[in-house]
Scaffold this active site. Structure first.
Site, PDB file in Angstrom:
ATOM      1  N   LYS A 116     -17.503  77.538  93.369  1.00  0.00           N
ATOM      2  CA  LYS A 116     -17.555  76.730  94.356  1.00  0.00           C
ATOM      3  C   LYS A 116     -18.855  77.267  95.208  1.00  0.00           C
ATOM      4  O   LYS A 116     -19.461  76.497  95.964  1.00  0.00           O
ATOM      5  CB  LYS A 116     -16.428  76.423  95.145  1.00  0.00           C
ATOM      6  CG  LYS A 116     -15.265  75.616  94.306  1.00  0.00           C
ATOM      7  CD  LYS A 116     -14.303  74.955  95.081  1.00  0.00           C
ATOM      8  CE  LYS A 116     -13.659  73.976  94.335  1.00  0.00           C
ATOM      9  NZ  LYS A 116     -12.518  73.247  94.921  1.00  0.00           N
ATOM     10  N   LYS A 199     -13.971  72.366  82.951  1.00  0.00           N
ATOM     11  CA  LYS A 199     -12.781  71.727  83.296  1.00  0.00           C
ATOM     12  C   LYS A 199     -13.266  70.301  83.867  1.00  0.00           C
ATOM     13  O   LYS A 199     -14.146  70.098  84.541  1.00  0.00           O
ATOM     14  CB  LYS A 199     -11.836  72.296  83.952  1.00  0.00           C
ATOM     15  CG  LYS A 199     -11.980  72.358  85.655  1.00  0.00           C
ATOM     16  CD  LYS A 199     -10.568  72.854  86.343  1.00  0.00           C
ATOM     17  CE  LYS A 199     -10.710  72.754  87.775  1.00  0.00           C
ATOM     18  NZ  LYS A 199      -9.643  72.483  88.490  1.00  0.00           N
ATOM     19  N   LYS A 202     -12.257  66.385  90.110  1.00  0.00           N
ATOM     20  CA  LYS A 202     -12.412  65.295  90.741  1.00  0.00           C
ATOM     21  C   LYS A 202     -13.777  65.067  91.637  1.00  0.00           C
ATOM     22  O   LYS A 202     -14.335  64.261  91.995  1.00  0.00           O
ATOM     23  CB  LYS A 202     -11.268  64.891  91.647  1.00  0.00           C
ATOM     24  CG  LYS A 202     -10.676  66.077  92.437  1.00  0.00           C
ATOM     25  CD  LYS A 202      -9.529  65.518  93.405  1.00  0.00           C
ATOM     26  CE  LYS A 202      -8.374  66.333  93.379  1.00  0.00           C
ATOM     27  NZ  LYS A 202      -8.483  67.639  93.773  1.00  0.00           N
TER      28      LYS A 202
HETATM   29  N1  AQP Z   1      -8.898  69.703  84.438  1.00  0.00           N
HETATM   30  C1  AQP Z   1      -7.703  70.102  84.841  1.00  0.00           C
HETATM   31  N2  AQP Z   1      -6.895  70.073  83.766  1.00  0.00           N
HETATM   32  C2  AQP Z   1      -5.478  70.354  84.000  1.00  0.00           C
HETATM   33  N3  AQP Z   1      -4.696  70.544  85.169  1.00  0.00           N
HETATM   34  C3  AQP Z   1      -5.941  70.543  86.267  1.00  0.00           C
HETATM   35  N4  AQP Z   1      -5.785  70.580  87.451  1.00  0.00           N
HETATM   36  C4  AQP Z   1      -6.911  70.460  88.218  1.00  0.00           C
HETATM   37  N5  AQP Z   1      -7.955  70.153  87.174  1.00  0.00           N
HETATM   38  C5  AQP Z   1      -7.162  70.389  85.883  1.00  0.00           C
HETATM   39  C6  AQP Z   1      -4.387  71.122  88.104  1.00  0.00           C
HETATM   40  O1  AQP Z   1      -4.450  70.057  89.133  1.00  0.00           O
HETATM   41  C7  AQP Z   1      -3.684  70.618  90.344  1.00  0.00           C
HETATM   42  C8  AQP Z   1      -4.203  70.219  91.548  1.00  0.00           C
HETATM   43  O2  AQP Z   1      -5.403  70.621  91.559  1.00  0.00           O
HETATM   44  P1  AQP Z   1      -6.309  70.668  93.167  1.00  0.00           P
HETATM   45  O3  AQP Z   1      -6.525  69.317  93.600  1.00  0.00           O
HETATM   46  O4  AQP Z   1      -5.501  71.527  94.225  1.00  0.00           O
HETATM   47  O5  AQP Z   1      -7.531  71.514  92.967  1.00  0.00           O
HETATM   48  P2  AQP Z   1      -8.228  71.744  91.736  1.00  0.00           P
HETATM   49  O6  AQP Z   1      -7.810  72.753  90.737  1.00  0.00           O
HETATM   50  O7  AQP Z   1      -9.619  72.451  92.237  1.00  0.00           O
HETATM   51  O8  AQP Z   1      -8.633  70.160  91.050  1.00  0.00           O
HETATM   52  P3  AQP Z   1      -9.919  69.657  90.883  1.00  0.00           P
HETATM   53  O9  AQP Z   1      -9.795  68.253  90.322  1.00  0.00           O
HETATM   54  O10 AQP Z   1     -10.936  70.504  90.202  1.00  0.00           O
HETATM   55  O11 AQP Z   1     -10.309  69.457  92.614  1.00  0.00           O
HETATM   56  P4  AQP Z   1     -11.715  69.732  93.055  1.00  0.00           P
HETATM   57  O12 AQP Z   1     -12.967  69.119  92.276  1.00  0.00           O
HETATM   58  O13 AQP Z   1     -11.766  69.427  94.385  1.00  0.00           O
HETATM   59  O14 AQP Z   1     -12.127  71.529  93.106  1.00  0.00           O
HETATM   60  C9  AQP Z   1      -3.823  72.153  90.111  1.00  0.00           C
HETATM   61  O15 AQP Z   1      -2.390  72.883  89.729  1.00  0.00           O
HETATM   62  C10 AQP Z   1      -4.586  72.409  89.073  1.00  0.00           C
HETATM   63  O16 AQP Z   1      -4.262  73.538  88.118  1.00  0.00           O
END
Ligand code: AQP
Length: 336
Positions: A116, A199, A202
């Site tokens: 990040k 991965k 969002k």
């Molecule tokens: N691509 C993924 N595949 C499976 N699980 C995923 N998770 C996130 N992306 C994937 C799981 O979703 C939960 C919530 O995630 P979060 O919103 O707290 O943060 P994150 O992991 O950082 O998700 P994003 O979508 O990648 O958000 P941003 O882009 O804002 O950083 C977690 O349990 C995660 O494992």
């Protein structure tokens, strides 16, 4: 008959954008499966979301939308505690205490911090580095024995365990040391449709890289049609050599319940075009009832607010109990 005491389980999702099918497959749909078996505590992690710059009005809207999505996906507020993280001040308070037993070296080594920081080079703030300490506070406040997180969060969970053990060793038994909870068949890490080596996230800058839980049928079909595959033509699950196709098979399996082997058989001899269309259709069909339910809930904001308020109160009480214990252990004067 003696009633079996249920273990507590904590997890959260950030309202940092429109929730993707990756968040759904890796997290939210498992939250639903776990609610009968455990004391589940689920949060909308808005304190975490601001470690990356957010538009205030959008953050507010995303928080409400995420709460509606939790409910639309089947999380039952009668069975779980469902709340907004910033409404329970103990999260910040415990994070401060845990900061005093965390070291910059261990935080700067975290993969998510490095990723990040590279992605948001204009805003490498202390919160981004401190993210895992706040996450530790989230989990430890509820004495959670289990934490269902995707494989991407394993390193942070390891740090939570280290901090719990460090605190317990210094001040006496205070925190439950949590374990990661990997549901059978939920290890799935959904990859970007534009670059299957990354991965699905969002906050990806490329909207074709992810499918959100709110995308309409046409957008879903279009995004899958454009999904990166390979120059071969075989539809086979082989993440190492065929990451794009394997990711699509994983998504198909997650939304239809058909096994990977059955899915491979179903598409044997068929072209990528037909395969991608079938995956898109399966996702659109599965999301349609969730989208309809979410829209119905959002039309009744007072109901969602009442669920949030009940969850906030329950979380507040549980968190306060742990925080009071922590304050006592570290020697804060209570006036008693
Ligand atoms: N691509 C993924 N595949 C499976 N699980 C995923 N998770 C996130 N992306 C994937 C799981 O979703 C939960 C919530 O995630 P979060 O919103 O707290 O943060 P994150 O992991 O950082 O998700 P994003 O979508 O990648 O958000 P941003 O882009 O804002 O950083 C977690 O349990 C995660 O494992």
């Amino acid at each position: 008959m003696e009633e079996k005491v249920k273990s507590s389980l904590f997890s959260a999702v950030q309202p940092s954008g429109a929730v993707t099918i990756g968040n759904y497959i890796g997290a939210i749909r498992n939250f639903v499966k776990l609610q009968d078996e455990y004391n589940c505590i689920y949060a909308v992690a808005d304190l975490h979301a601001i470690t990356v710059r957010q538009e205030p009005a959008v953050l507010r809207r995303n928080t409400l939308e995420l709460m509606a999505l939790f409910l639309a996906c089947g999380i039952d507020p009668k069975k779980c505690v469902l709340f907004v993280q910033s409404h329970v001040p103990a999260h910040c308070e415990l994070a401060w205490v845990l900061n005093t037993i965390s070291y910059p070296g261990e935080l700067s080594r975290m993969t998510q911090f490095k990723d990040k920081s590279a992605k948001h080079a204009e805003n490498v703030n202390m919160g981004l580095m401190d993210y895992p300490v706040l996450m530790a506070a989230d989990i430890l406040l509820y004495q959670a024995a289990l934490v269902p997180v995707g494989a991407d969060q394993k390193q942070h969970l390891e740090l939570t365990r280290d901090l719990a053990i460090r605190f317990n060793n210094r001040y006496g038994q205070t925190f439950t040391v949590p374990d990661g909870y990997i549901l059978k068949d939920s290890g799935a890490r959904i990859m970007s449709l534009a670059d299957p080596s990354k991965k699905m996230s969002k906050s990806d800058d490329n909207p074709n890289a992810f499918v959100t839980m709110g995308d309409d049928r046409d957008s879903i079909l279009r995004k899958f049609k454009r999904a990166v595959t390979d120059s071969d033509s075989e539809i086979r699950y082989d993440p190492e050599n065929k990451p794009g196709v394997s990711n699509l098979l994983t998504i198909y399996h997650a939304f239809t319940g058909k096994s990977l082997a059955d899915s491979e058989r179903e598409f044997a001899g068929k072209g990528y075009g037909e395969f991608k269309e079938a995956v898109g259709e399966a996702v659109a069909d599965a999301l349609a009832p969730i989208q309809a339910e979410k829209a119905r809930l959002l039309a009744d904001k007072a109901y969602i607010n009442s669920i949030i308020s009940e969850g906030d109160n329950a979380a507040f009480r549980m968190a306060r109990k742990t925080l009071s214990k922590v304050y006592r252990k570290i020697g804060f004067y209570s006036g008693e």
